[in-house]
Write a protein that holds these residues in place. Structure first.
Motif, PDB file in Angstrom:
ATOM      1  N   ALA A  14     -90.099 -42.873  38.465  1.00 31.70           N
ATOM      2  CA  ALA A  14     -90.587 -42.187  37.960  1.00 31.70           C
ATOM      3  C   ALA A  14     -91.823 -41.890  39.327  1.00 31.70           C
ATOM      4  CB  ALA A  14     -91.406 -42.700  36.899  1.00 31.70           C
ATOM      5  N   PHE A  15     -92.213 -43.204  39.742  1.00 31.13           N
ATOM      6  CA  PHE A  15     -93.102 -42.884  40.956  1.00 31.13           C
ATOM      7  C   PHE A  15     -92.445 -41.661  42.344  1.00 31.13           C
ATOM      8  CE2 PHE A  15     -94.660 -44.380  44.999  1.00 31.13           C
ATOM      9  CZ  PHE A  15     -95.760 -44.439  44.964  1.00 31.13           C
ATOM     10  N   MET A  16     -91.528 -42.074  42.939  1.00 32.75           N
ATOM     11  CA  MET A  16     -90.680 -41.628  43.302  1.00 32.75           C
ATOM     12  C   MET A  16     -90.957 -40.129  42.263  1.00 32.75           C
ATOM     13  SD  MET A  16     -88.215 -39.727  45.069  1.00 32.75           S
ATOM     14  CE  MET A  16     -86.973 -39.831  43.976  1.00 32.75           C
ATOM     15  N   PHE A  17     -89.943 -39.982  42.003  1.00 28.78           N
ATOM     16  CA  PHE A  17     -90.059 -38.086  41.639  1.00 28.78           C
ATOM     17  C   PHE A  17     -91.594 -37.214  41.418  1.00 28.78           C
ATOM     18  CE2 PHE A  17     -85.395 -38.539  40.392  1.00 28.78           C
ATOM     19  CZ  PHE A  17     -84.535 -37.467  41.175  1.00 28.78           C
ATOM     20  N   PHE A  18     -92.072 -38.319  40.611  1.00 22.93           N
ATOM     21  CA  PHE A  18     -93.706 -37.548  40.496  1.00 22.93           C
ATOM     22  C   PHE A  18     -94.311 -37.104  41.690  1.00 22.93           C
ATOM     23  CE2 PHE A  18     -98.991 -38.428  40.508  1.00 22.93           C
ATOM     24  CZ  PHE A  18     -98.851 -37.952  39.456  1.00 22.93           C
ATOM     25  N   HIS A  19     -94.256 -37.865  42.454  1.00 23.28           N
ATOM     26  CA  HIS A  19     -94.682 -38.172  44.495  1.00 23.28           C
ATOM     27  C   HIS A  19     -94.211 -35.995  45.085  1.00 23.28           C
ATOM     28  CE1 HIS A  19     -97.129 -41.020  43.514  1.00 23.28           C
ATOM     29  NE2 HIS A  19     -97.986 -41.013  44.989  1.00 23.28           N
ATOM     30  N   PHE A  20     -92.282 -36.560  44.241  1.00 27.11           N
ATOM     31  CA  PHE A  20     -91.711 -35.530  44.848  1.00 27.11           C
ATOM     32  C   PHE A  20     -92.480 -34.125  44.586  1.00 27.11           C
ATOM     33  CE2 PHE A  20     -87.754 -33.180  46.122  1.00 27.11           C
ATOM     34  CZ  PHE A  20     -87.387 -33.853  47.493  1.00 27.11           C
ATOM     35  N   ALA A  21     -92.125 -34.426  43.260  1.00 32.01           N
ATOM     36  CA  ALA A  21     -92.562 -32.761  42.402  1.00 32.01           C
ATOM     37  C   ALA A  21     -93.478 -32.773  42.668  1.00 32.01           C
ATOM     38  CB  ALA A  21     -92.588 -33.583  40.726  1.00 32.01           C
ATOM     39  N   ILE A  22     -95.127 -33.248  42.949  1.00 35.74           N
ATOM     40  CA  ILE A  22     -96.304 -33.314  43.429  1.00 35.74           C
ATOM     41  C   ILE A  22     -95.958 -31.868  45.100  1.00 35.74           C
ATOM     42  CG2 ILE A  22     -98.385 -33.408  44.627  1.00 35.74           C
ATOM     43  CD1 ILE A  22     -98.650 -35.167  42.091  1.00 35.74           C
ATOM     44  N   GLY A  23     -95.391 -32.341  46.207  1.00 40.62           N
ATOM     45  CA  GLY A  23     -95.311 -31.957  47.332  1.00 40.62           C
ATOM     46  C   GLY A  23     -94.750 -30.727  47.315  1.00 40.62           C
ATOM     47  N   VAL A  24     -92.677 -31.015  46.407  1.00 42.91           N
ATOM     48  CA  VAL A  24     -92.272 -29.580  46.104  1.00 42.91           C
ATOM     49  C   VAL A  24     -93.590 -28.189  45.738  1.00 42.91           C
ATOM     50  CG1 VAL A  24     -90.733 -28.645  44.542  1.00 42.91           C
ATOM     51  CG2 VAL A  24     -90.798 -30.134  46.016  1.00 42.91           C
ATOM     52  N   PHE A  25     -94.624 -28.642  44.289  1.00 46.14           N
ATOM     53  CA  PHE A  25     -95.228 -27.804  44.091  1.00 46.14           C
ATOM     54  C   PHE A  25     -96.375 -27.527  45.531  1.00 46.14           C
ATOM     55  CE2 PHE A  25     -98.817 -26.512  41.794  1.00 46.14           C
ATOM     56  CZ  PHE A  25     -98.891 -25.956  41.199  1.00 46.14           C
ATOM     57  N   THR A  26     -96.864 -28.249  45.649  1.00 48.87           N
ATOM     58  CA  THR A  26     -98.018 -28.076  46.491  1.00 48.87           C
ATOM     59  C   THR A  26     -97.166 -27.228  48.187  1.00 48.87           C
ATOM     60  OG1 THR A  26     -99.381 -30.521  46.131  1.00 48.87           O
ATOM     61  CG2 THR A  26     -99.412 -29.073  48.231  1.00 48.87           C
ATOM     62  N   ALA A  27     -96.096 -27.207  48.328  1.00 46.80           N
ATOM     63  CA  ALA A  27     -95.642 -26.581  49.661  1.00 46.80           C
ATOM     64  C   ALA A  27     -95.522 -25.507  48.915  1.00 46.80           C
ATOM     65  CB  ALA A  27     -94.173 -27.171  49.679  1.00 46.80           C
ATOM     66  N   VAL A  28     -95.141 -24.779  47.838  1.00 48.91           N
ATOM     67  CA  VAL A  28     -94.668 -23.746  47.223  1.00 48.91           C
ATOM     68  C   VAL A  28     -95.759 -22.773  47.364  1.00 48.91           C
ATOM     69  CG1 VAL A  28     -93.879 -22.160  44.958  1.00 48.91           C
ATOM     70  CG2 VAL A  28     -92.695 -24.415  45.776  1.00 48.91           C
ATOM     71  N   ASN A  30     -99.159 -23.689  47.924  1.00 53.49           N
ATOM     72  CA  ASN A  30    -100.406 -24.507  49.219  1.00 53.49           C
ATOM     73  C   ASN A  30    -100.179 -24.942  50.393  1.00 53.49           C
ATOM     74  OD1 ASN A  30    -102.752 -25.001  50.126  1.00 53.49           O
ATOM     75  ND2 ASN A  30    -104.032 -26.126  48.578  1.00 53.49           N
ATOM     76  N   THR A  31     -99.252 -23.777  50.802  1.00 53.63           N
ATOM     77  CA  THR A  31     -98.518 -24.663  52.294  1.00 53.63           C
ATOM     78  C   THR A  31     -99.573 -24.776  52.910  1.00 53.63           C
ATOM     79  OG1 THR A  31     -96.882 -22.801  51.447  1.00 53.63           O
ATOM     80  CG2 THR A  31     -96.823 -24.242  54.005  1.00 53.63           C
ATOM     81  N   GLU A  32    -100.487 -24.718  53.595  1.00 54.40           N
ATOM     82  CA  GLU A  32    -101.053 -25.406  54.685  1.00 54.40           C
ATOM     83  C   GLU A  32    -102.077 -26.177  54.538  1.00 54.40           C
ATOM     84  OE1 GLU A  32    -106.165 -24.338  56.142  1.00 54.40           O
ATOM     85  OE2 GLU A  32    -105.393 -22.844  54.457  1.00 54.40           O
ATOM     86  N   TYR A  33    -102.348 -26.864  53.106  1.00 50.56           N
ATOM     87  CA  TYR A  33    -102.784 -28.540  52.096  1.00 50.56           C
ATOM     88  C   TYR A  33    -101.419 -29.484  52.838  1.00 50.56           C
ATOM     89  CZ  TYR A  33    -103.893 -31.934  49.582  1.00 50.56           C
ATOM     90  OH  TYR A  33    -104.725 -33.429  48.810  1.00 50.56           O
ATOM     91  N   PHE A  34    -100.267 -28.746  52.037  1.00 51.01           N
ATOM     92  CA  PHE A  34     -99.147 -29.721  52.089  1.00 51.01           C
ATOM     93  C   PHE A  34     -98.776 -29.792  53.809  1.00 51.01           C
ATOM     94  CE2 PHE A  34     -94.154 -29.555  53.131  1.00 51.01           C
ATOM     95  CZ  PHE A  34     -93.667 -30.522  52.240  1.00 51.01           C
ATOM     96  N   ASP A  35     -98.769 -29.334  54.750  1.00 51.74           N
ATOM     97  CA  ASP A  35     -98.635 -29.118  55.861  1.00 51.74           C
ATOM     98  C   ASP A  35     -99.490 -29.592  56.744  1.00 51.74           C
ATOM     99  OD1 ASP A  35     -96.289 -27.837  56.063  1.00 51.74           O
ATOM    100  OD2 ASP A  35     -96.910 -25.920  56.769  1.00 51.74           O
ATOM    101  N   THR A  36    -100.639 -30.049  56.129  1.00 52.99           N
ATOM    102  CA  THR A  36    -101.978 -30.352  57.108  1.00 52.99           C
ATOM    103  C   THR A  36    -102.792 -31.420  56.028  1.00 52.99           C
ATOM    104  OG1 THR A  36    -103.994 -29.071  55.668  1.00 52.99           O
ATOM    105  CG2 THR A  36    -102.358 -28.154  58.386  1.00 52.99           C
TER     106      THR A  36
END
Length: 231
Positions: A14-28, A30-36
């Protein structure tokens, strides 16, 4: 499938998928926040990846200690090798503590490392980036073979089961195979938005490998009270 998992497995997954899902959502969104911020060097995702690699090393090291009197030298040698390999991976991920210690890269790494850092996986030999050749293509091929092909062969071929027992190879559970496919399926989406997709995929892959290593289908292999399955 879930009923066979204990609380620690469920929590880590659950920990892994929670952070992974946040990452995918952020990449889509708010790409600047995801990258920086999200995937930046020494950021939270990189440190979670390091944590996963260190825990992989700890699992292998603990098994090496527990089984030192009841397993073959080859079995123990593989565990020792994996312990060192995961520690190497963790140190590579943080450039051997370079930024933590505030140390400058040597002239060799400044000239031959794609990021000018003290690590080997970003070295450039001629026109070839080792990260792309070894860690993307070769490692990717090995991971795909291990996750998708090896479990089938383990189930159907006797000598594969014997070899896995001899070489201390953990067998992935179905849920982790499916989880790897989910993580891998996100690649096209992440690739469309960010060049830092590798950091998130690396995090997901390392955490899932920790789960496979710590909670394999053939857990009896690492039980000092049981003999490894031979057929």
């Amino acid at each position: 499938m879930i009923k066979r998992l204990d609380k620690v497995e469920i929590a880590l997954l659950a920990f892994m998928f929670f952070h992974f899902a946040i990452g995918v959502f952020t990449a889509v969104t708010n790409t600047e926040y995801f990258d920086t911020v999200f995937t930046v060097e020494d950021g939270v995702i990189e440190w979670y990846t390091v944590d996963a690699l260190v825990m992989c090393a700890a699992v292998c090291g603990w098994r090496l200690f527990r089984l030192r009197k009841v397993r073959s030298p080859l079995f123990l040698g593989v565990l020792g090798f994996l312990t060192l390999l995961f520690l190497f991976g963790a140190l590579e991920e943080i450039s051997w503590g370079q930024r933590i210690l505030g140390r400058e890269s040597s002239e060799f790494f400044q000239e031959n490392n794609a990021q000018g850092e003290t690590n080997f996986h970003n070295l450039v030999v001629g026109e070839t980036k080792l990260n792309r050749l070894i860690f993307s293509r070769l490692l990717g091929f090995c991971v795909i073979s291990y996750i998708l092909i090896f479990p089938i062969l383990y189930t159907k071929v006797g000598w594969i089961r014997k070899l896995a027992s001899t070489l201390a190879v953990p067998v992935p559970k179905v849920i982790y195979i499916v989880s790897y496919l989910i993580v891998g399926a996100s690649y096209p989406l992440l690739d469309a938005f960010s060049t830092k997709k590798g950091e998130l995929l690396e995090f997901g892959g390392c955490f899932l490998f920790l789960l496979i290593l710590a909670f394999p289908k053939n857990a009896e292999l690492y039980d000092p009270e049981q003999q490894p399955q031979k057929n």
